[in-house]
Design an enzyme around this catalytic site. Sequence first.
Site, PDB file in Angstrom:
ATOM      1  N   LYS A  52      27.398  -6.169  -7.461  1.00 36.77           N
ATOM      2  CA  LYS A  52      27.045  -4.778  -8.094  1.00 36.77           C
ATOM      3  C   LYS A  52      27.367  -3.925  -8.237  1.00 36.77           C
ATOM      4  CE  LYS A  52      21.653  -3.485  -7.101  1.00 36.77           C
ATOM      5  NZ  LYS A  52      20.730  -3.598  -6.191  1.00 36.77           N
ATOM      6  N   SER A 127      15.943  -4.410  -8.209  1.00 38.55           N
ATOM      7  CA  SER A 127      16.909  -3.883  -8.718  1.00 38.55           C
ATOM      8  C   SER A 127      18.286  -4.457  -8.901  1.00 38.55           C
ATOM      9  CB  SER A 127      17.694  -2.629  -8.099  1.00 38.55           C
ATOM     10  OG  SER A 127      18.216  -2.544  -6.144  1.00 38.55           O
ATOM     11  N   SER A 151      15.023  -7.378  -3.652  1.00 32.24           N
ATOM     12  CA  SER A 151      16.143  -6.741  -5.402  1.00 32.24           C
ATOM     13  C   SER A 151      17.076  -7.868  -5.609  1.00 32.24           C
ATOM     14  CB  SER A 151      17.017  -5.887  -4.867  1.00 32.24           C
ATOM     15  OG  SER A 151      15.690  -4.696  -5.147  1.00 32.24           O
TER      16      SER A 151
HETATM   17  N1  GLN Z   1      11.536  -3.322  -5.553  1.00 32.47           N
HETATM   18  C1  GLN Z   1      11.360  -2.530  -4.450  1.00 32.47           C
HETATM   19  C2  GLN Z   1      11.611  -0.922  -4.312  1.00 32.47           C
HETATM   20  O1  GLN Z   1      11.981  -1.101  -5.564  1.00 32.47           O
HETATM   21  C3  GLN Z   1      13.173  -3.260  -3.716  1.00 32.47           C
HETATM   22  C4  GLN Z   1      14.286  -2.840  -3.823  1.00 32.47           C
HETATM   23  C5  GLN Z   1      15.476  -3.495  -3.253  1.00 32.47           C
HETATM   24  O2  GLN Z   1      15.264  -3.979  -2.709  1.00 32.47           O
HETATM   25  N2  GLN Z   1      16.566  -3.003  -3.271  1.00 32.47           N
HETATM   26  O3  GLN Z   1      11.977  -0.361  -2.968  1.00 32.47           O
END
Ligand code: GLN
Length: 446
Positions: A52, A127, A151
């Site tokens: 990532k 994400s 994420s």
């Molecule tokens: N969907 C969550 C957010 O928008 C989780 C994001 C994540 O785990 N990086 O913050």
Amino acid sequence: EATLKNIKETDKSIQAFLTVTESEALAAAEQLDNLSDDQRGGALFGMPIGIKDNIITQGIKTTCASKMLENFVPVYEGTVTEKVKENGMVVVGKLNMDEFAMGSTTEHSAFQKTLNPWDLTRVPGGSSGGSAAAVAAGEVLFSLGTDTGGSVRQPAAFCGVVGMKPTYGRVSRSGLVAFGSSLDQIGPITKTVEDNAMLLGAIAGADYRDASSSEKPVPDFKKSLTGDIKGLKVAVPARYLGEGVQPEVRNAVKKAIGVLESLGAHVDEVDLSYSRYAAPTYYVISSAEASSNLARFDGIRYGYHPADAKNLNEIYLRARSEGFGEEVKKRVLYGTYALSAGHHDDLYERAQRVRALIAQDFQSVFADYDVIVGPTSATNAYKLGETIKDPLTLYANDLLTTPVNLAGIPAISVPCGFAEGLPVGLQIIGNHFEEAMLYKVAHAYE
Ligand code: GLN
């Protein structure tokens, strides 16, 4: 070479990679080829892996899918990438994501939209959408994602692959661009539970560069893949299958719970009442931490720099308003508001108290049960563009993943059937440092 060729072909439609490190990967593979037989070792040796793009890689662009870091090339290596290389893995590229890991669809990338390999009109989740889509599409068998509020697990669920969020402190965060430092963990995404267990084994462990990394010994996770879960105590929070969960998702998860029972597990319904406050609590705390962590992007030390700015104030102002996307700006503003003198007690302090209650809730369940199971996401993958205009619903959809990060405990998502033809994820949650138990249950189910 075969992997690079496959990526070139497949990624035309999936768009999972932001950078393909062709020459570096070939050079690394060549070096491995030249090793003598006794220098080659381990099941991961020679395996290609995608990373990532918020995990730094020395000499390789690390953008966090942000215009702010569009041309940022780190001067040192992150701990996890150092470890995968020590295990003989070959990094083949950097994967798309929501900008600075803020989002649930990967649509907030400043550069491209990644598509869900199961249905190209849908998002891969986020994400870590690039990390999940690349594995689902067969571009790589291994990738690393990051999970601050879901994420790794949610995109794994949307793409029908296996994703693990380890215990807070299990994996070093040195080299991970911080979003919510008290929540962030790096986690493996793979097609099978066994592959996942091997990759976590490779990246876990204490690291002097991350004071929050744990000294706990890392077990051989593969040893727990016995298939035997007889007598295991499984808790199902009523709320996790209740209102708001898509009926087909509920059915798939109920079926999976039936499979666990048929394997000899003992299943009970429990109440996890504070979990219902997890999403708002998470958004206050993660945004507060983000507003502080992202202060370093000032147009001077890193990244985007408006060269024609006339004074210091203009540099700050333009670097941040031109370098950050809308979602990131929103989070920085929420976070700054939550920490400001007039609201600190009301929002930030209160969220910390609710966080403690959510964590206690889990502990009272783990006093009697080995694992908690439920869906990873309340729905299947969203259509592209579907959620962009409705951020509050999207935030609320994090209700099943965020409690785990707030409590610092581990959870895995494994594929468990389909809802309207799209993959569903079964989430298995364990107590601190019980990843081996999660792999055992996931493997028995799989
Ligand atoms: N969907 C969550 C957010 O928008 C989780 C994001 C994540 O785990 N990086 O913050």
